[in-house]
Design a protein around this motif. Structure first.
Motif, PDB file in Angstrom:
ATOM      1  N   LYS A 166       1.308  -1.367  -0.403  1.00  0.00           N
ATOM      2  CA  LYS A 166       0.104   0.465  -0.008  1.00  0.00           C
ATOM      3  C   LYS A 166       1.043   1.224  -0.007  1.00  0.00           C
ATOM      4  O   LYS A 166       0.440   2.092  -1.267  1.00  0.00           O
ATOM      5  CB  LYS A 166      -0.823  -0.375   1.090  1.00  0.00           C
ATOM      6  N   ALA A 167       2.121   1.073   0.778  1.00  0.00           N
ATOM      7  CA  ALA A 167       2.811   2.011   1.004  1.00  0.00           C
ATOM      8  C   ALA A 167       3.734   2.724  -0.810  1.00  0.00           C
ATOM      9  O   ALA A 167       3.735   4.092  -1.046  1.00  0.00           O
ATOM     10  CB  ALA A 167       4.415   1.768   1.831  1.00  0.00           C
ATOM     11  N   LEU A 168       4.144   1.990  -1.018  1.00  0.00           N
ATOM     12  CA  LEU A 168       4.394   1.395  -2.229  1.00  0.00           C
ATOM     13  C   LEU A 168       3.290   1.821  -3.830  1.00  0.00           C
ATOM     14  O   LEU A 168       3.750   3.100  -4.214  1.00  0.00           O
ATOM     15  CB  LEU A 168       5.006   0.509  -2.725  1.00  0.00           C
ATOM     16  N   TRP A 169       2.530   1.912  -3.676  1.00  0.00           N
ATOM     17  CA  TRP A 169       0.995   2.181  -3.601  1.00  0.00           C
ATOM     18  C   TRP A 169       0.543   3.390  -4.142  1.00  0.00           C
ATOM     19  O   TRP A 169       1.291   4.210  -5.381  1.00  0.00           O
ATOM     20  CB  TRP A 169      -0.397   1.959  -3.839  1.00  0.00           C
ATOM     21  N   ASP A 170       0.405   3.920  -2.337  1.00  0.00           N
ATOM     22  CA  ASP A 170       0.648   5.309  -2.336  1.00  0.00           C
ATOM     23  C   ASP A 170       1.835   6.417  -2.976  1.00  0.00           C
ATOM     24  O   ASP A 170       1.683   7.472  -3.665  1.00  0.00           O
ATOM     25  CB  ASP A 170       0.704   5.822  -1.002  1.00  0.00           C
ATOM     26  N   VAL A 171       2.959   5.970  -2.941  1.00  0.00           N
ATOM     27  CA  VAL A 171       3.971   6.755  -3.530  1.00  0.00           C
ATOM     28  C   VAL A 171       4.232   6.266  -4.997  1.00  0.00           C
ATOM     29  O   VAL A 171       4.003   7.498  -5.258  1.00  0.00           O
ATOM     30  CB  VAL A 171       5.600   5.938  -3.046  1.00  0.00           C
ATOM     31  N   THR A 172       3.675   5.751  -5.565  1.00  0.00           N
ATOM     32  CA  THR A 172       3.324   5.950  -6.887  1.00  0.00           C
ATOM     33  C   THR A 172       2.788   6.685  -7.146  1.00  0.00           C
ATOM     34  O   THR A 172       2.479   7.222  -8.627  1.00  0.00           O
ATOM     35  CB  THR A 172       3.625   4.492  -7.357  1.00  0.00           C
ATOM     36  N   LEU A 173       1.487   7.023  -6.961  1.00  0.00           N
ATOM     37  CA  LEU A 173       0.338   7.675  -6.999  1.00  0.00           C
ATOM     38  C   LEU A 173       0.707   8.866  -7.006  1.00  0.00           C
ATOM     39  O   LEU A 173       0.242   9.426  -8.149  1.00  0.00           O
ATOM     40  CB  LEU A 173      -0.393   7.615  -6.230  1.00  0.00           C
ATOM     41  N   ALA A 174       1.560   9.126  -6.313  1.00  0.00           N
ATOM     42  CA  ALA A 174       1.431  10.872  -6.419  1.00  0.00           C
ATOM     43  C   ALA A 174       3.019  11.175  -6.578  1.00  0.00           C
ATOM     44  O   ALA A 174       3.420  12.572  -6.624  1.00  0.00           O
ATOM     45  CB  ALA A 174       2.174  10.866  -4.015  1.00  0.00           C
ATOM     46  N   GLY A 175       4.386  10.028  -6.439  1.00  0.00           N
ATOM     47  CA  GLY A 175       5.520  10.706  -7.991  1.00  0.00           C
ATOM     48  C   GLY A 175       6.380  10.624  -6.296  1.00  0.00           C
ATOM     49  O   GLY A 175       7.176  10.814  -7.011  1.00  0.00           O
ATOM     50  N   ASP A 176       6.180  10.894  -5.695  1.00  0.00           N
ATOM     51  CA  ASP A 176       6.947  10.988  -4.547  1.00  0.00           C
ATOM     52  C   ASP A 176       6.369  10.262  -3.030  1.00  0.00           C
ATOM     53  O   ASP A 176       5.554   9.969  -3.000  1.00  0.00           O
ATOM     54  CB  ASP A 176       7.316  12.144  -4.457  1.00  0.00           C
ATOM     55  N   ASP A 177       7.713  10.616  -2.059  1.00  0.00           N
ATOM     56  CA  ASP A 177       6.827  10.898  -0.903  1.00  0.00           C
ATOM     57  C   ASP A 177       6.590  11.535   0.037  1.00  0.00           C
ATOM     58  O   ASP A 177       6.825  11.608   1.088  1.00  0.00           O
ATOM     59  CB  ASP A 177       8.092   9.393  -0.294  1.00  0.00           C
ATOM     60  N   ASP A 178       7.031  12.273  -0.686  1.00  0.00           N
ATOM     61  CA  ASP A 178       6.711  14.002   0.299  1.00  0.00           C
ATOM     62  C   ASP A 178       5.035  14.077   1.336  1.00  0.00           C
ATOM     63  O   ASP A 178       4.055  13.374   0.783  1.00  0.00           O
ATOM     64  CB  ASP A 178       6.770  15.467  -0.325  1.00  0.00           C
ATOM     65  N   PRO A 179       5.559  14.266   2.297  1.00  0.00           N
ATOM     66  CA  PRO A 179       3.844  13.873   3.231  1.00  0.00           C
ATOM     67  C   PRO A 179       2.755  15.203   3.131  1.00  0.00           C
ATOM     68  O   PRO A 179       2.364  16.037   3.818  1.00  0.00           O
ATOM     69  CB  PRO A 179       4.379  14.277   4.281  1.00  0.00           C
ATOM     70  N   VAL A 180       2.552  15.093   1.461  1.00  0.00           N
ATOM     71  CA  VAL A 180       1.889  16.588   0.842  1.00  0.00           C
ATOM     72  C   VAL A 180       0.767  15.543   0.307  1.00  0.00           C
ATOM     73  O   VAL A 180       0.481  14.994  -0.099  1.00  0.00           O
ATOM     74  CB  VAL A 180       2.053  17.287  -0.013  1.00  0.00           C
ATOM     75  N   PRO A 181      -0.460  15.870   1.201  1.00  0.00           N
ATOM     76  CA  PRO A 181      -2.615  15.606   0.474  1.00  0.00           C
ATOM     77  C   PRO A 181      -2.503  16.268  -1.146  1.00  0.00           C
ATOM     78  O   PRO A 181      -2.010  17.070  -1.082  1.00  0.00           O
ATOM     79  CB  PRO A 181      -3.360  16.217   1.677  1.00  0.00           C
ATOM     80  N   MET A 182      -3.052  14.833  -1.447  1.00  0.00           N
ATOM     81  CA  MET A 182      -2.755  15.118  -2.839  1.00  0.00           C
ATOM     82  C   MET A 182      -3.839  16.418  -3.291  1.00  0.00           C
ATOM     83  O   MET A 182      -3.179  16.970  -4.322  1.00  0.00           O
ATOM     84  CB  MET A 182      -3.667  13.563  -3.545  1.00  0.00           C
ATOM     85  N   GLY A 183      -4.539  16.372  -2.454  1.00  0.00           N
ATOM     86  CA  GLY A 183      -5.813  17.901  -2.600  1.00  0.00           C
ATOM     87  C   GLY A 183      -4.343  19.280  -2.688  1.00  0.00           C
ATOM     88  O   GLY A 183      -5.094  20.209  -2.892  1.00  0.00           O
ATOM     89  N   GLU A 184      -3.288  18.998  -2.120  1.00  0.00           N
ATOM     90  CA  GLU A 184      -2.378  19.840  -2.284  1.00  0.00           C
ATOM     91  C   GLU A 184      -1.810  20.009  -3.047  1.00  0.00           C
ATOM     92  O   GLU A 184      -0.787  21.335  -2.502  1.00  0.00           O
ATOM     93  CB  GLU A 184      -2.237  20.457  -0.336  1.00  0.00           C
ATOM     94  N   ARG A 185      -1.362  19.277  -3.646  1.00  0.00           N
ATOM     95  CA  ARG A 185      -0.248  19.656  -4.572  1.00  0.00           C
ATOM     96  C   ARG A 185      -0.624  20.140  -5.977  1.00  0.00           C
ATOM     97  O   ARG A 185      -1.734  20.233  -5.881  1.00  0.00           O
ATOM     98  CB  ARG A 185      -0.316  17.974  -4.970  1.00  0.00           C
ATOM     99  N   PRO A 186       0.359  21.145  -6.572  1.00  0.00           N
ATOM    100  CA  PRO A 186       0.393  21.754  -7.791  1.00  0.00           C
ATOM    101  C   PRO A 186      -0.548  21.395  -7.930  1.00  0.00           C
ATOM    102  O   PRO A 186      -1.142  22.015  -8.705  1.00  0.00           O
ATOM    103  CB  PRO A 186       1.988  21.937  -8.031  1.00  0.00           C
ATOM    104  N   GLN A 187      -0.530  19.664  -9.245  1.00  0.00           N
ATOM    105  CA  GLN A 187      -1.430  19.727 -10.191  1.00  0.00           C
ATOM    106  C   GLN A 187      -3.194  20.409  -9.705  1.00  0.00           C
ATOM    107  O   GLN A 187      -4.146  20.594 -10.359  1.00  0.00           O
ATOM    108  CB  GLN A 187      -1.531  18.232 -10.581  1.00  0.00           C
ATOM    109  N   LEU A 188      -3.741  19.786  -8.518  1.00  0.00           N
ATOM    110  CA  LEU A 188      -4.855  19.935  -8.132  1.00  0.00           C
ATOM    111  C   LEU A 188      -4.799  21.081  -7.438  1.00  0.00           C
ATOM    112  O   LEU A 188      -6.230  21.858  -7.999  1.00  0.00           O
ATOM    113  CB  LEU A 188      -5.445  19.171  -7.153  1.00  0.00           C
ATOM    114  N   ARG A 189      -4.391  21.757  -7.097  1.00  0.00           N
ATOM    115  CA  ARG A 189      -4.433  22.736  -6.445  1.00  0.00           C
ATOM    116  C   ARG A 189      -4.168  24.247  -7.591  1.00  0.00           C
ATOM    117  O   ARG A 189      -5.511  24.864  -7.697  1.00  0.00           O
ATOM    118  CB  ARG A 189      -3.009  23.681  -6.070  1.00  0.00           C
ATOM    119  N   ALA A 190      -3.757  24.145  -8.791  1.00  0.00           N
ATOM    120  CA  ALA A 190      -4.521  24.846 -10.543  1.00  0.00           C
ATOM    121  C   ALA A 190      -5.929  24.684 -10.318  1.00  0.00           C
ATOM    122  O   ALA A 190      -6.379  25.208 -11.395  1.00  0.00           O
ATOM    123  CB  ALA A 190      -3.050  24.157 -11.643  1.00  0.00           C
TER     124      ALA A 190
END
Length: 224
Positions: free
Chosen positions: A70-94
């Motif tokens: 599951k951790a590998l899935w989450d890191v792959t989904l986000a593209g990194d292991d930074d503790p930043v929620p998906m909704g606060e990442r640049p692509q979704l903030r845009a």
């Protein structure tokens, strides 16, 4: 008497950095072994040996093989292991900050495309792994539904939907359209390049939005 606080702080930082290095090494080892040997043959002990850590370190950090995957899935989904929620990442903030309704859909489609490009190979591997990873995939779909529902809620809050839209049904439609199976069917199965998928998805999201309720005219949102 000199304070020992700086020393304790330094030691704490070193332990944190070591933990982050170990975590990255474990996740890299897990990915390599999964794609080399398959899910069933990939054990916690094998991952630990490849990463240069003890099995106890893996269990402590991830709670076992399902948690590790599951951790590998989450890191792959986000593209990194930074503790930043998906909704606060640049692509979704845009997406949140863009006022034009159609542009929002295009940006969201681009976000979905990027996620699937990163996850497609891992998703295919895990779907062939049997029931052991069923909970991991089910949880990922629950999380995806939460994200899609938040996006539909954002569209409603910004006036980008017809007033009588059934938002729950629209969220279900968007969830189905943005799923990994469909991405893989169109790109791997039918040979579409990712850009064609993104364009198609933008159009499908727009169509579903327009037919979700009454006329979208008069919402006051540019691009409607």
């Amino acid at each position: 008497m000199p304070s020992s606080t700086p020393r304790r702080s330094y030691d704490s930082e070193r332990r944190q950095q070591a933990a982050e290095r170990n975590r990255a090494a474990v996740l890299t080892a897990c990915r390599e072994l999964l794609f080399r040997d398959g899910y069933q043959a990939t054990t916690v002990r094998a991952v630990a040996e490849r990463a240069g850590v003890s099995p106890e370190t893996v269990y402590k950090a991830f709670g076992g093989k399902p948690g590790l995957v599951k951790a590998l899935w989450d890191v792959t989904l986000a593209g990194d292991d930074d503790p930043v929620p998906m909704g606060e990442r640049p692509q979704l903030r845009a997406v949140w900050e863009t006022r034009d309704a159609h542009a929002k859909l295009g940006l969201y489609a681009a976000f979905v495309r990027g996620v699937h490009e990163r996850l497609a190979a891992l998703f295919t591997l895990l779907t062939q792994a049997g029931p052991d990873v069923g909970r991991v995939l089910a949880l990922s779909e629950e999380e995806r539904m939460t994200g899609v529902t938040a996006f539909v809620g954002h569209l409603a809050d910004t006036g980008a939907l017809p007033a009588d839209t059934d938002t729950a049904r629209l969220a279900d439609s968007y969830w189905a359209l943005t799923g990994p199976h469909l991405f893989i069917q169109l790109t791997t199965g039918r040979g579409w390049h990712a850009g064609a998928y993104e364009d198609w998805l933008t159009g499908m999201l727009a169509s579903a939005r327009s037919s979700a309720g009454g006329s979208a005219e008069g919402t006051g949102v540019p691009g409607t």
